[in-house]
Scaffold this active site. Sequence first.
Site, PDB file in Angstrom:
ATOM      1  N   ARG A 125      40.586  38.575  51.995  1.00 16.88           N
ATOM      2  CA  ARG A 125      40.967  40.485  51.936  1.00 16.88           C
ATOM      3  C   ARG A 125      40.353  41.408  52.583  1.00 16.88           C
ATOM      4  O   ARG A 125      38.917  40.774  52.322  1.00 16.88           O
ATOM      5  CB  ARG A 125      41.713  41.239  50.445  1.00 16.88           C
ATOM      6  CG  ARG A 125      40.453  40.272  49.761  1.00 16.88           C
ATOM      7  CD  ARG A 125      40.498  40.837  48.221  1.00 16.88           C
ATOM      8  NE  ARG A 125      39.538  40.439  47.108  1.00 16.88           N
ATOM      9  CZ  ARG A 125      38.018  41.638  47.482  1.00 16.88           C
ATOM     10  NH1 ARG A 125      37.600  42.277  48.060  1.00 16.88           N
ATOM     11  NH2 ARG A 125      38.066  40.968  46.372  1.00 16.88           N
ATOM     12  N   GLY A 126      40.176  42.232  52.938  1.00 12.95           N
ATOM     13  CA  GLY A 126      39.642  43.385  53.105  1.00 12.95           C
ATOM     14  C   GLY A 126      38.677  44.044  51.281  1.00 12.95           C
ATOM     15  O   GLY A 126      38.914  42.835  50.876  1.00 12.95           O
ATOM     16  N   GLY A 127      37.875  44.104  51.588  1.00 12.49           N
ATOM     17  CA  GLY A 127      37.536  44.928  50.364  1.00 12.49           C
ATOM     18  C   GLY A 127      35.753  44.174  50.013  1.00 12.49           C
ATOM     19  O   GLY A 127      35.225  43.537  50.294  1.00 12.49           O
ATOM     20  N   ILE A 170      41.609  47.622  45.287  1.00 12.16           N
ATOM     21  CA  ILE A 170      42.953  47.283  46.302  1.00 12.16           C
ATOM     22  C   ILE A 170      42.062  46.904  47.146  1.00 12.16           C
ATOM     23  O   ILE A 170      41.537  46.823  47.724  1.00 12.16           O
ATOM     24  CB  ILE A 170      43.221  49.442  46.997  1.00 12.16           C
ATOM     25  CG1 ILE A 170      44.081  49.375  46.401  1.00 12.16           C
ATOM     26  CG2 ILE A 170      44.177  47.961  48.025  1.00 12.16           C
ATOM     27  CD1 ILE A 170      44.957  50.614  46.556  1.00 12.16           C
ATOM     28  N   GLY A 171      42.764  45.327  48.246  1.00 10.58           N
ATOM     29  CA  GLY A 171      42.134  45.008  48.688  1.00 10.58           C
ATOM     30  C   GLY A 171      43.905  43.891  49.058  1.00 10.58           C
ATOM     31  O   GLY A 171      44.171  43.315  48.951  1.00 10.58           O
ATOM     32  N   VAL A 202      33.437  42.457  46.422  1.00 10.71           N
ATOM     33  CA  VAL A 202      33.266  41.748  45.277  1.00 10.71           C
ATOM     34  C   VAL A 202      33.951  42.277  45.013  1.00 10.71           C
ATOM     35  O   VAL A 202      33.769  43.777  44.462  1.00 10.71           O
ATOM     36  CB  VAL A 202      31.470  41.507  44.571  1.00 10.71           C
ATOM     37  CG1 VAL A 202      31.822  40.832  43.739  1.00 10.71           C
ATOM     38  CG2 VAL A 202      31.236  40.383  45.671  1.00 10.71           C
ATOM     39  N   HIS A 236      38.344  39.857  38.325  1.00 10.49           N
ATOM     40  CA  HIS A 236      39.692  39.789  37.932  1.00 10.49           C
ATOM     41  C   HIS A 236      39.456  38.890  36.278  1.00 10.49           C
ATOM     42  O   HIS A 236      39.052  38.183  36.786  1.00 10.49           O
ATOM     43  CB  HIS A 236      40.982  38.793  38.671  1.00 10.49           C
ATOM     44  CG  HIS A 236      40.619  39.944  40.191  1.00 10.49           C
ATOM     45  ND1 HIS A 236      41.186  41.078  39.806  1.00 10.49           N
ATOM     46  CD2 HIS A 236      40.629  39.121  41.485  1.00 10.49           C
ATOM     47  CE1 HIS A 236      41.457  41.344  41.338  1.00 10.49           C
ATOM     48  NE2 HIS A 236      41.183  40.380  42.157  1.00 10.49           N
ATOM     49  N   GLY A 250      46.661  42.138  47.253  1.00 11.78           N
ATOM     50  CA  GLY A 250      47.135  43.841  46.417  1.00 11.78           C
ATOM     51  C   GLY A 250      46.323  44.562  45.724  1.00 11.78           C
ATOM     52  O   GLY A 250      45.464  44.942  46.278  1.00 11.78           O
ATOM     53  N   CYS A 271      33.119  46.016  44.148  1.00 10.08           N
ATOM     54  CA  CYS A 271      33.612  47.053  45.151  1.00 10.08           C
ATOM     55  C   CYS A 271      32.502  47.254  46.053  1.00 10.08           C
ATOM     56  O   CYS A 271      32.547  48.456  46.735  1.00 10.08           O
ATOM     57  CB  CYS A 271      34.466  47.633  44.587  1.00 10.08           C
ATOM     58  SG  CYS A 271      35.954  46.886  44.519  1.00 10.08           S
TER      59      CYS A 271
END
Length: 267
Positions: free
Chosen positions: A107-109, A175-176, A111, A114, A187, A205
């Site tokens: 994904r984009g982004g 969001i990523g 660290v 979660h 997501g 991030c």
Amino acid sequence: MSTPDAPATVPGIAPARAAEPGASAARLVTGDGPLGVAWLGSVPYAEALELQERLRDARVRGEVGDLLLLLEHPAVYTRGRRATPEELPLGADWYAERGIEIVDVRRGGKVTFHGPGQLVGYLVAGTTDVISVVRALERAMVAVAREDGVDARGRNDDGIEYTGVWVDDRKLGSIGLHLSRGVTTHGVGLNVVTDLTPFSWVVPCGLTAPMTSLARETGAPDLRTEPGLDGSAAVRAVGERFAAALGRELGTAVAPADAAVVRAAAG
């Protein structure tokens, strides 16, 4: 002339079909059925990633429609494509001793963390406008926060590093999104009753801004102040509101999707 066979479909999940000419420009996903919403409970990160990828392949083949997977993860740090080593300053062994794994993702982004008490929403959906889908995810999280009286906002005008949802200078949701063959995966992560301590062990991030949660902003208990809290129930309730808000932002209806059926559709 022979007629090609129609794609196989899975009972309980609307198959994807191309958008009809003249469809509303507000509709940001390409399947013309409802957005199927499945609550999966707590799912290890690697398992959820494999599930997304298999569902994406099924979506590309037209076997399933657009899906939103709602879940929690056991504690994990994920590194997106723009992550740097400095964002995990304490080393993999230190994090592992505290029960937190580290996973590299496409994904984009950068660290992010979660863990229990956080709503994770993975969108497996066809689109021709991924930037608008990212903004829809952002607005849906803002709407949920404002329903709780939290003055949240997006900050995308401040630069790509500020993608997500904020309360003043505190980050509430991340969001990523990844797009492959016209279908999204990954997501959002929205902190509901999360113990925010693990965020302080990294540079989330790529920012030094503090993280926050719906619980912290409203003065409600979270998993740090009340470890016995039923965090999953709180997360699922917020997830239902998020799904409804996202449907409005994407310009599509939403409908429940049975978790077992969704897993079966992935093969």
